[in-house]
Design an enzyme around this catalytic site. Structure first.
Site, PDB file in Angstrom:
ATOM      1  N   ASP A 203      65.886  38.816  42.540  1.00  0.00           N
ATOM      2  CA  ASP A 203      66.117  40.149  41.975  1.00  0.00           C
ATOM      3  C   ASP A 203      66.507  41.053  43.129  1.00  0.00           C
ATOM      4  OD1 ASP A 203      66.167  42.573  40.662  1.00  0.00           O
ATOM      5  OD2 ASP A 203      64.137  42.425  39.881  1.00  0.00           O
TER       6      ASP A 203
ATOM      7  N   ARG B   8      67.510  44.184  42.990  1.00  0.00           N
ATOM      8  CA  ARG B   8      67.376  45.623  42.754  1.00  0.00           C
ATOM      9  C   ARG B   8      66.367  46.243  43.716  1.00  0.00           C
ATOM     10  NH1 ARG B   8      66.072  45.363  36.542  1.00  0.00           N
ATOM     11  NH2 ARG B   8      64.776  43.718  37.398  1.00  0.00           N
TER      12      ARG B   8
END
Length: 86
Positions: free
Chosen positions: A15, A17
């Site tokens: 991930d 982000r």
């Protein structure tokens, strides 16, 4: 491949982000009390460490059955998302 496997096979983190920019916005707005609706414990950790504020987080929703079930199971199993009922 599931979402995590696809990201890793492409050379990315599971991930990618980051939440520094939203944290900067919250600081700029002078936010001191926030209720974060998220199932993502990493998001909670990143925002807590970036902003000196009182935080309250709670799951965004219950896990839904149907076409998104496998996707949500992957998020729970591989990324630690807080999803009940799977």
């Amino acid at each position: 491949m599931d979402t995590v496997e696809a990201n890793v096979s492409l050379g990315f983190a599971a991930d990618v982000r980051e939440y520094d920019f939203p944290a900067q916005i919250l600081r700029k707005l002078g936010a001191t009390r926030i209720r974060l609706l998220s199932n993502n414990p990493d998001k909670v950790r990143q925002l807590e460490s970036a902003v000196c504020a009182w935080w309250n987080s709670c799951p965004a929703s219950r896990a839904s059955p149907g076409f998104s079930r496998k996707y949500l199971q992957t998020k729970k199993r591989k990324m630690g998302h807080l999803l009940e009922g799977l």
